[in-house]
Write an enzyme that holds these catalytic residues in place. Structure first.
Site, PDB file in Angstrom:
ATOM      1  N   ARG A 161       0.810  -1.218   0.000  1.00  0.00           N
ATOM      2  CA  ARG A 161       0.000   0.000   0.000  1.00  0.00           C
ATOM      3  C   ARG A 161       0.840   1.263   0.000  1.00  0.00           C
ATOM      4  O   ARG A 161       0.357   2.330  -0.356  1.00  0.00           O
ATOM      5  CB  ARG A 161      -1.000  -0.023   1.157  1.00  0.00           C
ATOM      6  CG  ARG A 161      -2.071  -1.093   0.935  1.00  0.00           C
ATOM      7  CD  ARG A 161      -3.048  -1.177   2.049  1.00  0.00           C
ATOM      8  NE  ARG A 161      -2.351  -1.419   3.313  1.00  0.00           N
ATOM      9  CZ  ARG A 161      -2.916  -1.877   4.400  1.00  0.00           C
ATOM     10  NH1 ARG A 161      -4.195  -2.152   4.403  1.00  0.00           N
ATOM     11  NH2 ARG A 161      -2.219  -2.066   5.498  1.00  0.00           N
ATOM     12  N   GLU A 214       6.421  -8.344  15.498  1.00  0.00           N
ATOM     13  CA  GLU A 214       5.976  -8.791  16.819  1.00  0.00           C
ATOM     14  C   GLU A 214       6.358 -10.247  17.053  1.00  0.00           C
ATOM     15  O   GLU A 214       6.782 -10.626  18.131  1.00  0.00           O
ATOM     16  CB  GLU A 214       4.464  -8.595  16.949  1.00  0.00           C
ATOM     17  CG  GLU A 214       3.961  -8.839  18.346  1.00  0.00           C
ATOM     18  CD  GLU A 214       2.484  -8.534  18.502  1.00  0.00           C
ATOM     19  OE1 GLU A 214       1.942  -8.837  19.575  1.00  0.00           O
ATOM     20  OE2 GLU A 214       1.874  -7.994  17.555  1.00  0.00           O
TER      21      GLU A 214
END
Length: 177
Positions: A61, A98
């Protein structure tokens, strides 16, 4: 459209992609031509006159926001892609997620010393991806001019991550707390 409420075009979707997560869906903003144009013009306008020669946008994006910002600034656009997606010699940067790591690459000859580079993405969450893209810029000898995005997830403290690179201008249209 300088007083446009961009946040109104970014609905919150609870429990997506998993329970407990609130996903900010930027696709309605992209679907509205006037709002998308205003967003691009506002981001580009913020960095106008700063001598930007290239815009780097991370996959995927970041391409949708970065390329039109580059056009508005009269600059070239450099895609930062996942490994194996670019056909010529690349340089890469691996960064922490993460749970694990990821890597992005640019063509080794995409930037050169003297280029002043704006890093643009649709959103900045933890700052890991855009920070890795900035490190790629620095590896080429080009300089980072700043960071721009439509949505900044402030509650994930991305500016703390970006501040580790230096004192750069970070511009976002919407700050989600």
């Amino acid at each position: 459209m300088t007083d446009l409420d961009y946040d109104a075009y970014i609905p919150s979707i609870p429990d997506y992609p998993e329970p407990g997560v609130i996903f900010r869906d930027i696709t309605p903003l992209f679907a509205n031509a006037d709002v998308l144009k205003a967003a691009i013009d506002t981001i580009a306008g913020h960095f106008q006159g700063q001598g930007i020669t290239k815009v780097v946008g991370p996959e995927a994006r970041g391409f949708l926001v970065g390329a039109p910002v580059a056009i508005a600034l009269g600059a070239g656009f450099i895609p930062a892609r996942k490994p194996g997606k670019l056909p010529r010699k690349t340089i890469s940067e691996t960064y922490e997620l993460e749970y694990g790591t990821d890597t992005i690459e640019i063509h080794a000859d995409a930037l050169e010393p003297g280029d002043k580079v704006l890093l643009v993405d649709d959103l900045i969450a933890t700052g890991g991806t855009i920070c890795a893209a900035a490190k790629l810029v620095e590896k080429t000898g080009a300089s980072v001019a700043g960071f721009g995005c439509i949505l900044e997830l402030e509650f994930l403290n991305p500016r703390e991550t970006l501040a580790k690179l230096g004192d750069f201008d970070v511009f976002s249209l919407v700050k989600s707390r």
